[in-house]
Design an enzyme around this catalytic site. Structure first.
Site, PDB file in Angstrom:
ATOM      1  N   LYS A 198      11.803   1.876  -0.995  1.00 13.17           N
ATOM      2  CA  LYS A 198      10.935   2.944  -1.490  1.00 13.17           C
ATOM      3  C   LYS A 198      11.676   4.019  -2.268  1.00 13.17           C
ATOM      4  O   LYS A 198      11.048   4.817  -2.961  1.00 13.17           O
ATOM      5  CB  LYS A 198      10.170   3.552  -0.321  1.00 13.17           C
ATOM      6  CG  LYS A 198       9.049   2.659   0.144  1.00 13.17           C
ATOM      7  CD  LYS A 198       8.014   2.546  -0.957  1.00 13.17           C
ATOM      8  CE  LYS A 198       6.905   1.602  -0.573  1.00 13.17           C
ATOM      9  NZ  LYS A 198       5.844   1.617  -1.584  1.00 13.17           N
TER      10      LYS A 198
HETATM   11  C1  LIG Z   1       8.981  -1.429   5.522  1.00 14.46           C
HETATM   12  C2  LIG Z   1       8.108  -1.704   4.342  1.00 14.46           C
HETATM   13  N1  LIG Z   1       7.850  -2.959   4.011  1.00 14.46           N
HETATM   14  C3  LIG Z   1       7.085  -3.264   2.958  1.00 14.46           C
HETATM   15  C4  LIG Z   1       6.497  -2.303   2.190  1.00 14.46           C
HETATM   16  C5  LIG Z   1       5.629  -2.729   1.045  1.00 14.46           C
HETATM   17  O1  LIG Z   1       6.122  -2.369  -0.213  1.00 14.46           O
HETATM   18  P1  LIG Z   1       5.110  -2.015  -1.374  1.00 14.46           P
HETATM   19  O2  LIG Z   1       4.395  -0.760  -0.965  1.00 14.46           O
HETATM   20  O3  LIG Z   1       5.948  -1.824  -2.575  1.00 14.46           O
HETATM   21  O4  LIG Z   1       4.144  -3.141  -1.496  1.00 14.46           O
HETATM   22  C6  LIG Z   1       6.719  -0.974   2.512  1.00 14.46           C
HETATM   23  C7  LIG Z   1       6.054   0.084   1.777  1.00 14.46           C
HETATM   24  O5  LIG Z   1       5.943   1.198   2.193  1.00 14.46           O
HETATM   25  C8  LIG Z   1       7.541  -0.666   3.612  1.00 14.46           C
HETATM   26  O6  LIG Z   1       7.786   0.611   3.973  1.00 14.46           O
END
Ligand SMILES: Cc1ncc(COP(=O)(O)O)c(C=O)c1O
Length: 474
Positions: free
Chosen positions: A44
């Site tokens: 992020k």
């Molecule tokens: C631990 C974790 N995995 C996966 C994601 C998913 O990523 P995206 O929001 O880019 O789809 C996030 C998003 O906040 C996350 O914090």
């Protein structure tokens, strides 16, 4: 590059690491992209930097401004660190359900944290999002990042994550696997890999079982960050605009159990400490690799590290409480003692309808029946958050006799019973119930994080006494 003139320059450029033990016997090479090596510990950081830079460019964020976002985790940390470096104030709206450590982490970067507690559908005036919007409206210079809908989120990945994977594999990558929360990672990275490979790279979304992205009912799951949940009383399921569905070639669903198991195995067998959604992605990548050939190169994206999950997926007690059992010991458990499927009645029924529909043996008229939201009114295991209360047929009959037949069932329900993991020994479950919930006559039994049955205190007592006697006889 190893010399950076600022912390934000060190965002990105994360390593691709080959998985050996877990991929043993598979023909393709399988790699994980370790996004936890970003300075804020997750993927992020990329989106946070991209969103802030885009807002500076379009003038919605100016010097001295305030960065605002609703997030329970990694996005908040990313925004807090970028805001700290660039001199903005950061205000993060989140629920008090989040771990105290996460709040401390945000405070460490100087962010302010506003806790809002309301289990309401998206868009409701009491929701976290509504609270953040009111704050932005009342605060001069405030700007809400809006990770779910801003094009700057996927764009950050199209500019950095995708090109890095392409370059680091020398253009050999054939499959990209990632989970989707906002969808920013998979959309931006997937789009860029497709462009760079002239459409050859296949993009696979690893989706938690139950997530509505891959056709589930949107019920809650234990893996954080990945997938899409829907409030049980929401009228519509609104998907984020950051998720570009046309980029995804295929979806693979992964249960909480499988994701946790793979994450734990990756730590112990490959020395790679993955967060839960990384476990989801790697589990899907390994399943996918079973049907691929020796020229294929599979890249799974690991959004964060298992350090964020030491008190959850890596904690035996946390797992036992939720009924995740990974060893095959023959110690006594609640397994043989619960009546499955759990007896249930839907919240939207009236008392009269519920009495007519509940087909219970007369002996069970006083037994606890779970009052569940409509989507859990089948025979499948129930997510604990979908239980609105508990009631007995006898109580409903009494209410009907007293002229309350038109009331909704939930108006006559008591609070949802406590939960206990299915792998517990009966005497351990009873001691837990006695200590924490002495007034409860029953508990819901969880297997792999979902309720599979209800057990009464009476059954536990009877069984504990019996095992005591057996122990004495031995
Ligand atoms: C631990 C974790 N995995 C996966 C994601 C998913 O990523 P995206 O929001 O880019 O789809 C996030 C998003 O906040 C996350 O914090």
């Amino acid at each position: 590059m190893v010399l950076y003139e600022s912390v934000i320059e060190s965002i990105g450029g994360t390593p691709l690491v080959r998985v050996h033990q877990l991929a043993a016997g598979l023909r393709p090479r399988v790699y994980v992209k370790l996004e936890y090596q970003n300075p804020g510990g997750s993927v992020k950081d990329r989106a946070a930097l991209g969103m802030i830079r885009a807002a500076e460019r379009d003038g919605s964020l100016r010097p001295g401004g305030t960065v605002v976002e609703v997030t329970s985790g990694n996005t908040g940390v990313g925004l807090a660190l970028v805001a700290a470096h660039l001199g903005y104030r950061a205000v993060i709206f989140t629920s008090s359900q989040i771990a105290a450590e996460k709040i401390r982490l945000l405070h460490a970067y100087g962010a302010e944290v506003r806790l809002v507690d309301a289990f309401v559908p998206k868009g409701h005036p009491d929701s976290l999002g509504a609270a953040a919007d009111r704050f932005v409206a009342e605060t001069p210079g405030a700007w809400r990042a809006g990770q779910y809908d801003t094009p700057a989120n996927p764009a950050a990945h199209a500019e950095s994550t995708g090109p890095e994977i392409w370059a680091d594999t020398g253009g050999a990558v054939t499959h990209f696997v990632a989970s989707a929360g906002t969808g920013g990672t998979i959309s931006g990275t997937g789009r860029s890999l497709k462009t760079l490979s002239r459409g050859a790279v296949r993009v696979i979304a690893a989706d938690p079982a139950g997530s509505s992205y891959s056709g589930g009912d949107g019920s809650p799951k234990h893996i954080e960050g990945a997938g899409h949940t829907v409030h049980p009383e929401a009228e519509e399921d609104v998907w984020p605009q950051s998720f570009h569905l046309d980029v995804v070639d295929d979806y693979l669903t992964v249960t909480d159990r499988e994701a946790i198991l793979i994450a734990r195995r990756a730590a112990r067998e490959d020395g790679i400490l993955l967060g839960g959604s990384a476990g989801t992605a790697l589990a899907a990548a390994l399943r996918l690799a079973e049907r691929l050939g020796p020229d294929d190169v599979v890249v799974a994206l690991a959004p964060d590290s298992g350090r964020n999950a030491l008190s959850t997926y890596y904690d035996d007690e946390w797992l036992a409480e939720r009924g995740f059992v990974f060893d095959d010991s023959d110690a006594p458990t609640l397994g043989g003692l619960v009546d499955a499927p759990a007896p249930r009645v839907a919240t939207h029924l009236t008392v009269a309808e519920a009495v007519a529909r509940l087909r219970l043996d007369e002996r069970d008229a006083a037994a606890p029946v779970l009052v569940v939201y409509r989507r859990s009114d089948g025979e499948a295991p129930i997510p604990a958050a979908d239980v609105a209360g508990v009631v007995a047929l006898d109580e409903l009959r009494k209410a009907l006799a007293a002229g309350a037949g038109h009331d909704l069932v939930r108006e006559h329900a008591s609070l949802a019973p406590p939960t206990v993991g299915i792998g517990r020994a009966p005497d351990v479950a009873l001691a837990g119930l006695d200590a924490a919930h002495p007034d409860w006559i029953a508990a819901s039994v969880l297997r792999d994080g979902r309720i599979v049955g209800v057990i009464t205190r009476e059954t536990l007592v009877a069984h504990s006494v019996r095992s005591d006697r057996l122990a004495m006889a031995r």
